[in-house]
Design a protein around this motif. Structure first.
Motif, PDB file in Angstrom:
ATOM      1  N   LEU A 145       0.849  -1.192   0.000  1.00  0.00           N
ATOM      2  CA  LEU A 145       0.000   0.000   0.000  1.00  0.00           C
ATOM      3  C   LEU A 145       0.885   1.243   0.000  1.00  0.00           C
ATOM      4  O   LEU A 145       1.710   1.430   0.904  1.00  0.00           O
ATOM      5  N   THR A 147       0.588   5.271   0.136  1.00  0.00           N
ATOM      6  CA  THR A 147      -0.378   6.322   0.422  1.00  0.00           C
ATOM      7  C   THR A 147       0.239   7.308   1.401  1.00  0.00           C
ATOM      8  O   THR A 147       1.352   7.093   1.901  1.00  0.00           O
ATOM      9  N   GLU A 154      -5.618   5.873   3.307  1.00  0.00           N
ATOM     10  CA  GLU A 154      -5.007   4.736   4.010  1.00  0.00           C
ATOM     11  C   GLU A 154      -6.035   4.049   4.893  1.00  0.00           C
ATOM     12  O   GLU A 154      -6.137   2.809   4.911  1.00  0.00           O
ATOM     13  N   VAL A 157      -8.575   1.948   2.807  1.00  0.00           N
ATOM     14  CA  VAL A 157      -8.029   0.690   2.281  1.00  0.00           C
ATOM     15  C   VAL A 157      -7.841  -0.324   3.393  1.00  0.00           C
ATOM     16  O   VAL A 157      -8.292  -1.478   3.306  1.00  0.00           O
ATOM     17  N   ILE A 170      -0.664  -6.448   5.110  1.00  0.00           N
ATOM     18  CA  ILE A 170      -0.499  -5.195   4.391  1.00  0.00           C
ATOM     19  C   ILE A 170       0.882  -4.622   4.681  1.00  0.00           C
ATOM     20  O   ILE A 170       1.272  -4.463   5.845  1.00  0.00           O
ATOM     21  N   THR A 172       2.895  -1.293   4.129  1.00  0.00           N
ATOM     22  CA  THR A 172       2.595   0.102   3.788  1.00  0.00           C
ATOM     23  C   THR A 172       3.881   0.903   3.588  1.00  0.00           C
ATOM     24  O   THR A 172       4.852   0.752   4.337  1.00  0.00           O
TER      25      THR A 172
END
Length: 415
Positions: A145, A147, A154, A157, A170, A172
């Protein structure tokens, strides 16, 4: 110079129209700022624009050539432009018109024109080709991810991914999602996640914004980096109406960050319900199959060949006996036929044999050399001959010859 006229001495209309035309065209060319509210492209070399003042309800119709329109780049309705206009008047109709000699998008329109030009360039290179889009994994092992930190995108999602698939992992990477350095940071994050073998899909998410705010996601370098990534990339930039270039090169465009979460992971509850439905259908199908096969086996066990397996051999034995009798009769008939044919042939042979001739009282004369005497010339007087008769031979001597046709005769005496 003003025209002078009286009721007694009016001026011709053409003179007034000519004067007006001169006054108007004396104005020359003028740069104006306006907004395009209508664009009418024609098949010929002249096109028509309707421009409106940016702050007042004033609009004019403008003509421009294909060269001017193409040089301006992509021009669309609602775009702010700066135009070089020259007013003129048509003498025959007295209609005031404006001709455009230069057209330049400004502000947001300029940005849109630049983005549109880049779109055409990348499209010509094939970066938007649907055949190059990679399919997202059905259940990714890891979700990358990209963002802004603590942003609504964020949260949308992460929350929706957790609701749909709680076990999702996830990874990030926080970046600036607007501003001059945004595109470079997003490119670095894409490269980092693309190199991670545990990441199966990358999501680039940001909320909506103006054209200027979303400009980094139409950056050419970022578009090429996303197109070259080996990991599928999902673009979740802006709202439904926003379409940066990143949406076109990404493997999947999500209308919002929430939509991206729904597209990258399945819903665990829906999957469990689907499994339950499939299991029930499978049990019903299996029960029906077992029932059908059981009924088929029951029918098979009722057949005579299974109730008494030897009964079939009795039928075969009867068939063998019948065939044996048929064979015996056929063989006997064939023997009788062949016997009759042999008997007929034997009778014919006996009829034609010399022995059959002898039994009818004839004899065969041969000389001492065994040569058959067929004429009186073959046996001189005194010659010893042998006469073959039906039951033996006789030795004879020629004492007289007589030819039947000439009166001669041959007399044969026995020894």
């Amino acid at each position: 110079m003003a025209l002078t006229s009286t009721p007694e001495h009016p001026v011709p209309l053409r003179e007034m129209a000519s004067a007006v035309k001169g006054w108007v065209e004396r104005l020359g060319t003028i740069w104006v700022s306006a907004q395009v509210i209508e664009l009418n492209r024609k098949t010929g070399s002249i096109h028509f624009l309707t421009l409106r003042d940016t702050s007042d309800e004033i609009s004019v119709s403008v003509t421009l050539s294909t060269a001017v329109l193409d040089a301006a780049g992509p021009v669309g309705e609602g775009m702010a432009v700066t135009a070089l206009l020259k007013p003129t008047m048509w003498m025959k109709s007295g209609r005031l018109s404006y001709e455009c000699f230069d057209l330049r998008p400004t502000g947001e329109g300029q940005l849109l024109a630049r983005i549109e030009h880049l779109k055409r360039l990348l499209q010509a290179e094939g970066l938007f080709n649907p055949a190059l889009k990679r399919r997202l994994p059905a259940l990714p092992k890891g979700i990358g991810l990209i963002t802004a930190k603590d942003s609504a995108a964020e949260r949308d999602v992460v929350v929706n991914v957790r609701l749909r698939w709680p076990a999702a992992r996830i990874v990030t990477r926080h970046c600036l999602m607007q501003g001059p350095s945004s595109a470079q940071q997003v490119m670095a994050a894409v490269a980092d996640l693309d190199a991670d073998p545990s990441v199966d899909v990358i999501v680039i998410a940001r909320g909506g914004g103006s054209v200027e705010d979303l400009l980094p996601f139409s950056d050419e370098a970022l578009a090429r980096a996303v197109a070259a990534a080996r990991t599928p990339v999902v673009s979740a930039i802006g709202h439904e109406v926003d379409t940066p270039i990143l949406d076109l090169v990404a493997d999947l465009r999500a209308s919002t960050p929430t939509d991206a979460a729904k597209r990258i992971v399945p819903d665990a509850q829906e999957e469990l319900q689907q499994i339950g439905r499939v299991r029930r259908r499978l049990m019903v199908a299996l029960a029906g199959f077992v029932s059908t096969q059981t009924a088929t086996l029951g029918q098979l066990t009722q057949r005579p060949v299974l109730t008494n397996p030897l009964s079939r051999f009795d039928v075969y034995a009867e068939q063998v006996t019948a065939l044996r009798h048929r064979l015996a009769r056929a063989a006997l008939a064939e023997v009788n036929t062949q016997t009759s044919q042999v008997q007929r042939a034997s009778a014919l042979v006996r009829t034609l044999s010399p022995q059959s001739v002898l039994t009818r009282g004839y004899s065969i004369l041969v000389d001492t050399h065994g040569t058959t005497v067929a004429s009186t010339d073959d046996a001189p007087i005194g010659a010893a001959l042998t006469a073959h008769v039906a039951d033996g031979t006789l030795t004879v001597t020629v004492t007289e010859k007589k030819k039947e046709n000439h009166g001669d005769s041959t007399i044969i005496e026995e020894d």
